[in-house]
Design a protein around this motif. Structure first.
Motif, short mmCIF file in Angstrom:
data_model
loop_
_atom_site.label_atom_id
_atom_site.label_comp_id
_atom_site.label_asym_id
_atom_site.label_seq_id
_atom_site.Cartn_x
_atom_site.Cartn_y
_atom_site.Cartn_z
N TRP A 87 -0.48 26.82 55.24
CA TRP A 87 -1.32 25.71 54.83
C TRP A 87 -0.89 25.03 53.53
O TRP A 87 -1.02 23.80 53.42
CB TRP A 87 -2.79 26.13 54.76
CG TRP A 87 -3.34 26.41 56.11
CD1 TRP A 87 -3.67 27.61 56.63
CD2 TRP A 87 -3.58 25.45 57.14
NE1 TRP A 87 -4.11 27.48 57.92
CE2 TRP A 87 -4.07 26.15 58.26
CE3 TRP A 87 -3.43 24.08 57.24
CZ2 TRP A 87 -4.40 25.53 59.45
CZ3 TRP A 87 -3.76 23.45 58.42
CH2 TRP A 87 -4.24 24.16 59.51
N GLY A 89 -5.22 28.49 51.17
CA GLY A 89 -4.25 28.94 50.18
C GLY A 89 -3.27 29.96 50.73
O GLY A 89 -2.34 30.37 50.04
N ASP A 90 -3.46 30.39 51.95
CA ASP A 90 -2.62 31.43 52.55
C ASP A 90 -1.81 30.87 53.71
O ASP A 90 -2.17 29.86 54.32
CB ASP A 90 -3.50 32.58 53.07
CG ASP A 90 -4.29 33.25 51.97
OD1 ASP A 90 -3.81 33.23 50.82
OD2 ASP A 90 -5.38 33.78 52.27
N GLY A 91 -0.73 31.53 54.03
CA GLY A 91 0.07 31.19 55.19
C GLY A 91 0.84 29.89 55.02
O GLY A 91 1.42 29.62 53.96
N ALA A 129 -10.83 28.99 51.03
CA ALA A 129 -9.92 30.03 50.57
C ALA A 129 -8.79 30.29 51.56
O ALA A 129 -7.72 30.73 51.19
CB ALA A 129 -10.68 31.32 50.31
N ASP A 130 -9.03 30.00 52.84
CA ASP A 130 -8.01 30.23 53.85
C ASP A 130 -6.86 29.23 53.74
O ASP A 130 -5.78 29.49 54.25
CB ASP A 130 -8.62 30.14 55.25
CG ASP A 130 -9.58 31.28 55.52
OD1 ASP A 130 -9.51 32.28 54.78
OD2 ASP A 130 -10.40 31.16 56.44
#
Length: 91
Positions: free
Chosen positions: A55, A51-53, A48-49
């Protein structure tokens, strides 16, 4: 080693260098992004990480940069072959 071109050699143009270095730069960037994803996955980041920032952009570079680098390299080769053919035709 001599830096002056021989009479039969064609000089390297600026566009040739630009295309070559852009192709190489895109490939190096793609490999660096690939290793960044591998290191982040191995260090325990959850799916899930990603999909943020930044990435999603890193993932996009891995997929898009190699085909663009390949097209740039093919363009460079075609331009070189055409230029050599014209130079040989004029002799």
């Amino acid at each position: 080693m001599s830096t002056t071109p021989s009479p039969g050699d064609l000089p390297v143009r600026r566009i040739d260098r630009i295309l070559a270095f852009m192709s190489l730069g895109l490939l190096v960037l793609s490999i660096a992004c690939f290793f960044a994803i591998m290191i982040a996955s191995g260090s325990g980041m959850k799916q899930a990480d990603f999909g943020d920032g930044i990435w999603p952009i890193v993932s996009l570079v891995v997929y898009v940069a190699p085909p663009i680098a390949f097209v740039l390299l093919l363009t460079l080769l075609i331009m070189t072959f055409v230029r050599r053919a014209r130079a040989n035709k004029g002799r």
